[in-house]
Design an enzyme around this catalytic site. Structure first.
Site, short mmCIF file in Angstrom:
data_model
loop_
_atom_site.label_atom_id
_atom_site.label_comp_id
_atom_site.label_asym_id
_atom_site.label_seq_id
_atom_site.Cartn_x
_atom_site.Cartn_y
_atom_site.Cartn_z
N GLU B 175 8.76 9.42 -2.52
CA GLU B 175 9.86 9.32 -3.49
C GLU B 175 11.19 9.71 -2.87
O GLU B 175 11.26 10.31 -1.81
CB GLU B 175 9.58 10.23 -4.68
CG GLU B 175 8.99 11.58 -4.32
CD GLU B 175 9.75 12.40 -3.33
OE1 GLU B 175 10.98 12.60 -3.56
OE2 GLU B 175 9.15 12.88 -2.34
N GLU B 318 9.91 11.54 0.66
CA GLU B 318 9.99 10.09 0.95
C GLU B 318 8.60 9.46 1.07
O GLU B 318 8.46 8.25 1.00
CB GLU B 318 10.77 9.80 2.25
CG GLU B 318 12.21 10.24 2.23
CD GLU B 318 12.95 9.91 3.54
OE1 GLU B 318 12.38 9.26 4.43
OE2 GLU B 318 14.11 10.33 3.65
#
Lengths: 353, 353
Positions: B175, B318
């Site tokens: 994310e 991420e």
């Protein structure tokens, strides 16, 4: 003795100035400062070793040293000695874990017979550098002569330098040798200053009875041979092994040529302890890979002052953990080389606190 | 609501019989039984998920969900909110850590705008599935409506199923969202039953002042919204985030299709906690990757009853740790598929004890 001495003399400090510049670049990349943790540490360490602020992706070799151990006569292992040459054939035929993993990470597998107790056929990828048909039983005298220990180290230096001449820039190490957690335990017990009982493990998986035999054998070998901790070659020859000496040689040879070495588990850790005892600067050339299930491995990594990246309860040896780690090392160098900076990507930096 | 309900109903237990057969094969390979530790565990777990004793190498996708958080108004992050869309551009342009790492491991990077607070241009690889322009400030009311939470979960289910239809067999998640450690901390505090102070961390790297603000904000949001732990959608809507809901949806969608999901750090961990609270069978479809520097991550992994393989002090998010882990998962499947058995290799087995 000359090759060993001159190699040790050629081991220089890593380049702190280059490492600072690498850190500056890492801090300019589009991520919070320090947020890639060990990946940043690896990239920086390799920069210091290679003298390059942005070292490129190295060609990789995984060197596997095979040797036998006279101490198996005492009944310290769950497997018969014939497994050592059988596994060498398996490495070459591609069926071993190490064959699969080196292929996966793209590392050339180099197998060295440095002391298997039987004759192996001529085969591609097999380097025949036998120093002896296994060590002697360390419970009855020194495992080898001082001359043999030096010769085995020099085989390691030679194999490493040959590898580097052929363009390899990252070397991972591993081994095969039925019984070899026994000498490794003796070595870490001596260098960590801890009783054998605290650093011993089950190796390939011995039961309680064999574990007791193993502890007694190690204590007896130390008692009988009185290895001198201040003289690592003495320790190596009295309670070590040929493949352990060979791996110590690889570490020394690679460090002298400013090439990083990835160590595997308990046996290669013992080799790293010996190499570091010969020259403490060696620590700066070593990368840890995984934390082995062998209880004494933690004590080794503490002695070497390096931290593992993989916690996978592995205890196979061969160099499997080290080979696996090389792909993470590649990834770390790609981070350094391929990521954009905040300026390049037009990303805002942290708010001034 | 229909998609969510029917997806949850389709999540079945993993196949214990297949797992036993896989373990038999693992035990027949040329290595001491169990000596490859977590690699064996991974291969066996994937066998149970996929219903195949020797599952082949899967095609991989890394799905990155981006969303913003109203709670940044409280000053909980070290970075401005504009970094979320800037980083999305960076992912697409290939300059982010996640771009580099997915390329390294050969995983397709799929980026989903599920709730970025600004409009993003049309771009290849960007899936525009915005549910809202960021969440509302959870310190002033619920982060989103229950309908929005369900919609965001269903976006995740849809993206996962689309991915699986295109042939992907292993999904890792991650994310981007400035401020998203704040809702994640609220979620784990509620599910682990631990005070916020115990599970909070510095996220992208806040100083002591901001850390205090962050703790107060989370406590205030919980106090004000009174999320009901027995109702995971309630928790998600009141103190969660759109990308957290989206990732929970990916996990549910993949599990319903018997595809394993690799979670990353603290934020994807929060999504996994929500998904597991919805259906406890989910645990058997999850693979952990790394242990994050965020102190609350350990509590999440304990809740999920899964262990990380990488200890690398990473805290970037991420999906970087998850992407890196997928190459170890590939290696684990290759071990299962490519190694020789003792019989095939002519290697002697352990001495009968």
């Amino acid at each position: 003795m000359k090759i060993l001495e001159s190699t040790v003399e050629r081991i220089l400090p890593v380049n702190g100035e280059v490492m600072e510049k690498t850190q500056e670049r890492l801090d300019s990349l589009t991520k919070p400062v320090g947020s890639l943790g060990v990946m940043e540490y690896i990239a920086k360490k390799i920069a210091g070793i290679t003298n390059e602020v942005k070292p490129g992706l190295p060609e990789k070799a995984s060197i596997l040293m095979a040797g036998d151990h006279g101490v198996v006569q005492e009944g310290v292992s769950a497997y018969p000695q014939e497994v050592t040459p059988q596994m060498v054939m398996n490495f070459i035929n591609g069926g071993a874990a190490m064959s699969v993993l080196t292929k996966h990470v793209g590392s050339e597998l180099i197998i060295v017979d440095i002391g298997v107790a039987s004759d192996l056929p001529e085969m591609p990828f097999l380097h025949k550098k036998k120093v002896a048909y296994g060590t002697s039983n360390m419970c009855k005298g020194p495992a080898m002569t001082r001359e043999q220990a030096v010769e085995a180290i020099e085989v390691g230096i030679e194999v490493a330098e040959d590898c580097i001449k052929k363009g390899k820039g990252l070397i991972s190490i591993g081994e095969m040798g039925i019984g070899n957690t026994t000498p490794s335990t003796a070595i870490i017990s001596l260098y960590a200053g801890k009783p054998v009982e605290e650093v011993v493990g089950r190796g390939t998986g011995v039961d309680d009875g064999r574990l007791k035999i193993k502890i007694e054998a190690i204590n007896r070998a130390i008692e009988l041979n009185q290895p001198e901790v201040k003289d690592p070659i003495d320790v190596l020859s009295k309670v070590g092994g040929l493949e352990i000496a060979g791996m110590a040689g690889i570490i020394l040879g690679a460090s002298a040529n400013r090439v990083p070495v990835v160590i595997d588990g308990f046996i290669s850790g013992a080799a790293a302890v010996i190499a570091t005892a010969i020259n403490p600067e060696i620590k700066n050339y070593l990368l840890a890979s995984h934390l082995s299930e062998e209880p004494g491995h933690k004590a080794m990594l503490d002695y070497l002052d390096i931290s593992p990246m993989l916690y996978m309860n592995m205890r196979l040896g061969e160099g499997t953990g080290a080979a696996l780690a090389t792909t993470i090392i590649d990834a770390s160098l790609k981070i350094l080389n391929e990521m954009s900076t905040f300026a390049e990507a037009g990303v805002s930096e942290a708010i001034e606190e």
